[in-house]
Scaffold this motif. Structure first.
Motif, short mmCIF file in Angstrom:
data_model
loop_
_atom_site.label_atom_id
_atom_site.label_comp_id
_atom_site.label_asym_id
_atom_site.label_seq_id
_atom_site.Cartn_x
_atom_site.Cartn_y
_atom_site.Cartn_z
N ALA A 227 -1.07 -3.96 -0.68
CA ALA A 227 0.35 -4.30 -0.54
C ALA A 227 0.54 -5.38 0.51
CB ALA A 227 1.14 -3.05 -0.17
N CYS A 228 -0.31 -5.36 1.53
CA CYS A 228 -0.19 -6.34 2.61
C CYS A 228 -0.77 -7.70 2.24
CB CYS A 228 -0.83 -5.80 3.89
SG CYS A 228 0.01 -4.35 4.57
N ASP A 229 -1.37 -7.80 1.05
CA ASP A 229 -1.79 -9.11 0.53
C ASP A 229 -0.60 -9.87 -0.02
OD1 ASP A 229 -4.43 -8.66 1.18
OD2 ASP A 229 -4.96 -7.87 -0.79
N TYR A 230 0.52 -9.19 -0.18
CA TYR A 230 1.75 -9.79 -0.71
C TYR A 230 2.66 -10.19 0.45
CZ TYR A 230 0.54 -8.08 -5.40
OH TYR A 230 -0.08 -7.85 -6.61
N GLU A 231 3.04 -11.45 0.50
CA GLU A 231 3.86 -11.94 1.61
C GLU A 231 5.21 -11.23 1.69
OE1 GLU A 231 4.35 -16.11 1.88
OE2 GLU A 231 2.22 -16.53 2.17
N GLY A 232 5.71 -10.78 0.55
CA GLY A 232 7.00 -10.11 0.53
C GLY A 232 7.03 -8.83 1.34
N ASN A 233 5.84 -8.26 1.62
CA ASN A 233 5.77 -7.04 2.41
C ASN A 233 5.54 -7.29 3.89
OD1 ASN A 233 6.10 -5.31 0.17
ND2 ASN A 233 3.94 -5.47 -0.34
N HIS A 234 5.41 -8.56 4.27
CA HIS A 234 5.21 -8.89 5.68
C HIS A 234 6.53 -8.80 6.43
CE1 HIS A 234 1.27 -11.32 4.85
NE2 HIS A 234 1.23 -10.07 4.41
N CYS A 235 6.44 -8.56 7.72
CA CYS A 235 7.63 -8.44 8.56
C CYS A 235 8.34 -9.78 8.72
CB CYS A 235 7.25 -7.89 9.93
SG CYS A 235 6.82 -6.13 9.92
N PRO B 297 -12.63 4.71 -3.95
CA PRO B 297 -12.73 5.11 -5.37
C PRO B 297 -11.38 5.51 -5.92
CG PRO B 297 -13.47 6.89 -3.94
CD PRO B 297 -13.22 5.70 -3.04
N ASP B 298 -11.29 5.61 -7.23
CA ASP B 298 -10.05 6.07 -7.85
C ASP B 298 -9.77 7.52 -7.46
OD1 ASP B 298 -9.91 3.62 -9.03
OD2 ASP B 298 -10.40 4.30 -11.06
N GLY B 299 -8.48 7.86 -7.35
CA GLY B 299 -8.09 9.24 -7.05
C GLY B 299 -7.62 9.40 -5.61
N LEU B 300 -7.65 10.64 -5.13
CA LEU B 300 -7.19 10.97 -3.78
C LEU B 300 -8.15 10.43 -2.72
CD1 LEU B 300 -6.12 14.65 -4.45
CD2 LEU B 300 -4.58 12.82 -3.74
N ASN B 301 -7.58 9.84 -1.67
CA ASN B 301 -8.36 9.31 -0.57
C ASN B 301 -7.59 9.48 0.74
OD1 ASN B 301 -10.87 7.61 -1.62
ND2 ASN B 301 -9.19 7.26 -3.06
N PRO B 302 -8.30 9.59 1.86
CA PRO B 302 -7.59 9.63 3.15
C PRO B 302 -6.96 8.26 3.44
CG PRO B 302 -9.96 9.48 3.50
CD PRO B 302 -9.76 9.72 2.03
N PHE C 265 -2.15 10.87 3.00
CA PHE C 265 -3.20 10.54 2.03
C PHE C 265 -2.68 9.48 1.07
CE2 PHE C 265 -0.74 13.94 0.13
CZ PHE C 265 -0.58 13.54 -1.19
N VAL C 266 -3.58 8.97 0.22
CA VAL C 266 -3.22 7.92 -0.73
C VAL C 266 -3.94 8.16 -2.05
CG1 VAL C 266 -5.07 6.44 0.14
CG2 VAL C 266 -3.19 5.41 -1.12
N VAL C 267 -3.32 7.78 -3.13
CA VAL C 267 -3.96 7.83 -4.46
C VAL C 267 -4.26 6.39 -4.86
CG1 VAL C 267 -3.74 8.50 -6.87
CG2 VAL C 267 -2.71 9.92 -5.08
N CYS C 268 -5.52 6.13 -5.20
CA CYS C 268 -5.97 4.77 -5.51
C CYS C 268 -6.34 4.62 -6.99
CB CYS C 268 -7.19 4.40 -4.66
SG CYS C 268 -6.92 4.47 -2.88
N LYS C 269 -6.14 3.43 -7.49
CA LYS C 269 -6.55 3.07 -8.85
C LYS C 269 -6.96 1.61 -8.84
CE LYS C 269 -7.04 3.13 -13.35
NZ LYS C 269 -8.21 3.80 -13.98
N ASP C 270 -8.23 1.35 -9.18
CA ASP C 270 -8.76 -0.02 -9.19
C ASP C 270 -8.51 -0.72 -7.86
OD1 ASP C 270 -9.60 0.34 -11.81
OD2 ASP C 270 -7.74 -0.46 -12.65
N GLU C 271 -8.72 0.02 -6.77
CA GLU C 271 -8.57 -0.48 -5.39
C GLU C 271 -7.13 -0.84 -5.04
OE1 GLU C 271 -12.18 -2.57 -3.60
OE2 GLU C 271 -12.15 -3.38 -5.65
N ARG C 272 -6.18 -0.27 -5.80
CA ARG C 272 -4.76 -0.43 -5.49
C ARG C 272 -4.16 0.92 -5.12
NH1 ARG C 272 -6.73 -4.52 -9.14
NH2 ARG C 272 -5.42 -6.37 -8.93
N MET C 273 -3.22 0.89 -4.20
CA MET C 273 -2.47 2.08 -3.85
C MET C 273 -1.40 2.30 -4.92
SD MET C 273 0.71 3.07 -2.53
CE MET C 273 1.30 1.65 -1.62
N VAL C 274 -1.47 3.45 -5.59
CA VAL C 274 -0.46 3.76 -6.60
C VAL C 274 0.45 4.90 -6.15
CG1 VAL C 274 -1.84 2.92 -8.54
CG2 VAL C 274 -2.09 5.30 -7.80
N PHE C 275 0.06 5.59 -5.06
CA PHE C 275 0.91 6.64 -4.51
C PHE C 275 0.47 6.92 -3.08
CE2 PHE C 275 1.84 11.11 -3.54
CZ PHE C 275 3.21 11.15 -3.80
N GLN C 276 1.43 7.12 -2.20
CA GLN C 276 1.12 7.54 -0.83
C GLN C 276 1.92 8.80 -0.54
OE1 GLN C 276 2.80 3.64 0.54
NE2 GLN C 276 3.75 4.88 2.16
#
Length: 231
Positions: free
Chosen positions: A150-158, A177-182, A192-203
């Motif tokens: 998400a922080c690779d997107y300028e729109g999310n910068h302060c 990896p995909d799934g639940l991660n710290p 925690f965070v849920v990842c898919k293809d190295e993207r955050m899809v849920f926190q």
């Protein structure tokens, strides 16, 4: 008015195209951003497409078809020089070579006529063919840089002094990896965070236990556990 037959033009360019008549003053010319073997000429508001034969590409300077991979092959230079150049009526949105989540909006220009560089919302990427921001799993970025956090997107910068930093608001899934991660940087906390293809899809955050005891997300077992059972 002096004119030349399109067939004559095809002889010099070794190409095939539909029949039409072009004026000598028609100089609007561009190479297809996705296919260096195809180019277009604007004639009285209408684009006429031309196609080089197999294993040939367009040399924009010479306006001729040259062998692909030869010293005369300027394909990469052509794509770089035409980036953000909204020349033709059909140009609505153009890809930005530096980032797969950004594009040039030809219908939104500044006072100097420069198209606005626009960014998709996380985690979407710009699909050149579909001409829209789409789910990352549906987009082929090719050689374009593919942002994942998400922080690779300028729109999310302060943009203000009192803004919570992006890395605090959004977890990273790069290398996870995909799934639940710290939540990286918040290990042994309820987050925690849920990842898919190295993207955050849920926190998320672990809920309290039935007896109101706090729980944390275990960094090894990848599950919510009571605080004193985090070994």
């Amino acid at each position: 008015m002096n004119t030349v037959l399109l067939s004559a033009l095809c002889v010099s360019l070794f190409c095939f195209a539909e029949s039409a008549v072009l004026h000598k003053t028609d100089t609007n010319f561009r190479v297809d951003p996705d296919d260096c073997s195809t180019f277009y000429i604007l004639n009285e508001g209408r684009e006429v497409s031309f196609k080089c034969p197999d294993e040939f590409v367009v040399n924009a300077a010479a306006r001729s078809c040259v062998p692909k991979g030869s010293l005369l092959d300027t394909c990469v230079k052509i794509l770089q020089s035409t980036e953000g150049n909204c020349t033709f009526p059909s140009d609505k949105k153009l890809e930005y070579a530096g980032n797969c989540a950004r594009y040039y909006d030809c219908e939104n220009k500044n006072s100097e006529g420069t198209p606005k560089l626009t960014e998709c919302q996380f985690p979407l990427l710009f699909d050149v063919k579909a001409q829209r921001c789409d789910h990352f799993s549906m987009v082929q970025c090719g050689s374009r840089y593919e942002p994942k956090d998400a922080c690779d997107y300028e729109g999310n910068h302060c943009r203000s002094a009192h803004c919570i930093p992006c890395h605090v608001r959004f977890p990273s899934c790069k290398g996870s990896p995909d799934g639940l991660n710290p939540w990286k940087g918040r290990e042994r906390s309820p987050y925690f965070v849920v990842c898919k293809d190295e993207r955050m899809v849920f926190q998320g955050k672990c809920p309290y236990a039935v007896d109101d005891k706090p729980r944390i997300f275990h960094p090894v077992h990848n599950m919510c556990v009571e605080y004193e059972q985090d070994d």
